[in-house]
Design an enzyme around this catalytic site. Structure first.
Site, PDB file in Angstrom:
ATOM      1  N   THR A  79      41.708  58.028  19.751  1.00 19.62           N
ATOM      2  CA  THR A  79      41.009  58.537  20.935  1.00 19.62           C
ATOM      3  C   THR A  79      39.771  57.726  21.254  1.00 19.62           C
ATOM      4  O   THR A  79      39.429  57.535  22.429  1.00 19.62           O
ATOM      5  CB  THR A  79      40.632  60.017  20.726  1.00 19.62           C
ATOM      6  OG1 THR A  79      41.821  60.778  20.508  1.00 19.62           O
ATOM      7  CG2 THR A  79      39.905  60.581  21.932  1.00 19.62           C
TER       8      THR A  79
ATOM      9  N   SER B  48      47.071  57.713  16.620  1.00 18.63           N
ATOM     10  CA  SER B  48      47.314  57.808  15.171  1.00 18.63           C
ATOM     11  C   SER B  48      48.537  58.631  14.763  1.00 18.63           C
ATOM     12  O   SER B  48      49.057  58.423  13.657  1.00 18.63           O
ATOM     13  CB  SER B  48      46.064  58.315  14.451  1.00 18.63           C
ATOM     14  OG  SER B  48      45.767  59.652  14.767  1.00 18.63           O
TER      15      SER B  48
ATOM     16  N   THR C 219      42.039  60.568  15.042  1.00 22.55           N
ATOM     17  CA  THR C 219      41.695  61.685  14.159  1.00 22.55           C
ATOM     18  C   THR C 219      42.911  62.409  13.579  1.00 22.55           C
ATOM     19  O   THR C 219      42.792  63.077  12.555  1.00 22.55           O
ATOM     20  CB  THR C 219      40.811  62.707  14.898  1.00 22.55           C
ATOM     21  OG1 THR C 219      41.505  63.189  16.056  1.00 22.55           O
ATOM     22  CG2 THR C 219      39.495  62.085  15.314  1.00 22.55           C
ATOM     23  N   ASP C 220      44.063  62.297  14.222  1.00 21.95           N
ATOM     24  CA  ASP C 220      45.216  63.085  13.775  1.00 21.95           C
ATOM     25  C   ASP C 220      45.655  62.743  12.360  1.00 21.95           C
ATOM     26  O   ASP C 220      46.075  63.627  11.602  1.00 21.95           O
ATOM     27  CB  ASP C 220      46.395  62.901  14.739  1.00 21.95           C
ATOM     28  CG  ASP C 220      46.229  63.679  16.026  1.00 21.95           C
ATOM     29  OD1 ASP C 220      45.154  64.288  16.214  1.00 21.95           O
ATOM     30  OD2 ASP C 220      47.170  63.694  16.848  1.00 21.95           O
TER      31      ASP C 220
END
Length: 333
Positions: free
Chosen positions: A12, A53, A86-87
């Site tokens: 992101t 990600s 972040t995932d």
């Protein structure tokens, strides 16, 4: 402040509007240009890849791991920042941490809001990560996010969209960032680092299977049938399932599959309390309890053990050692 290398991988923090949603497409220099740099710092950028990600593969993560080691082979580098989606950030950060033997920091960061938004969190997170990489030592791999510093081990994404996205639900906060200063509140214990693995032509398959009411061994057996060399079983409570799943675990272990046991509960360790299919029986059947590590990081620990050796007994030993911070501890100042 020193010389910091930023490894850009997408996420992101590097995302822009694509007409129907956001996706990573900015390079590392564009990401760096969004943030002020701490005074006196020299920054170099490596554009490793640029993907959302959830699309990361084991090959991506092993490439990142090897790149970190190659960068740290230069004694003139003072630290590394990895910008990441972040995932799956918690998985990549933990993989690097398992193999990190250098006192110089590797700091992961990202954002919850895309680049260029008026209320974006990327620039602040990046500044904090750079500051952390320049001013800390001997803490292993870190995550700098929303003014907080987390140890990679045990830290998971706890908020889907809120800015304060990461925490270790089973541990106290590692540190805080504010007013141009990083305050370290505790020192994490870490097992001795694993050797850097070779790049396999085909990475071992490691699957994750969750227990729930009415669950049966079908999915676990299907993973074995699909060629999984490792399985993470997500139990209920302190790590519990059913007698039928215990037998499926026993059969998988007998076939050389490395099975780790975690829990779907947010905080607290897997604990051998219950029988009749509980953790007592699952561990007796050969499952390795993962303490307070949850599924994503438990899977990375299994993967690293499988990459270390083809000997099944040694794989289980390596997995147990990597899950035990109280074991041989790496402490470097």
């Amino acid at each position: 402040m020193g010389r910091i290398v930023v490894i850009s991988t997408g996420g992101t923090i590097a995302s822009r509007w694509q007409g129907s949603g956001f996706a990573a497409d900015a390079d590392g220099n564009e990401v760096i240009a969004t943030a002020p740099l701490p005074e006196g710092m020299t920054v170099e950028v490596i554009d490793l890849f640029s993907v959302n990600s959830p699309r990361l593969t084991t090959a991506h993560q092993l490439t990142l791991l090897r790149t970190v080691h190659e960068v740290l082979a230069d004694p003139g580098v003072d630290g590394i920042v990895v910008t990441h989606g972040t995932d799956t950030l918690e998985e990549s950060a933990f993989l690097v941490d398992l193999h990190h033997h250098d006192p110089r920091p590797v700091v992961f960061t990202g954002s919850q809001r895309p680049m260029g938004t008026a209320d974006g969190d990327g620039p602040g997170n990046l500044y904090d990560a750079l500051l952390t990489a320049a001013t800390t030592r001997g803490l292993g791999v870190l995550i700098a996010f929303a003014g907080r510093v987390h140890a990679a081990r045990g830290t998971v994404k706890t908020q889907a969209v809120a800015l304060d996205a990461f925490a270790d639900p089973s541990k106290e906060l590692l540190g805080k960032i504010g007013f141009g200063k990083v305050t370290v509140l505790r020192t994490p214990q870490r097992p001795a680092a694993l050797p850097l693995p070779a790049m396999p032509e085909l990475p071992p398959r490691v699957d994750v299977v969750m227990h729930h009411a009415d669950a049966d061994p079908v999915l676990l057996n299907a993973s074995v049938g699909a060629g999984a060399r490792g399985i993470v079983l997500i139990g209920t409570g302190a790590g519990n399932a059913t007698p039928e799943i215990v037998e499926a675990v026993r059969a998988a272990v007998a076939r050389g599959v490395l099975v780790a046991l975690t829990t779907r509960v947010m905080a607290g360790p897997v604990t051998e309390i219950y029988t009749h299919g509980g953790a007592v029986d699952l561990v007796a059947a050969g499952a390795v309890p993962t303490g307070t590590l949850r599924a994503g990081q438990a899977r990375i620990a299994v993967l690293s053990a499988l990459l270390a050796t083809d000997d099944t007994a040694e794989q289980a030993r390596i997995l147990r050692d990597s899950l035990t911070p109280e074991g041989p501890v790496l402490v470097e100042a």
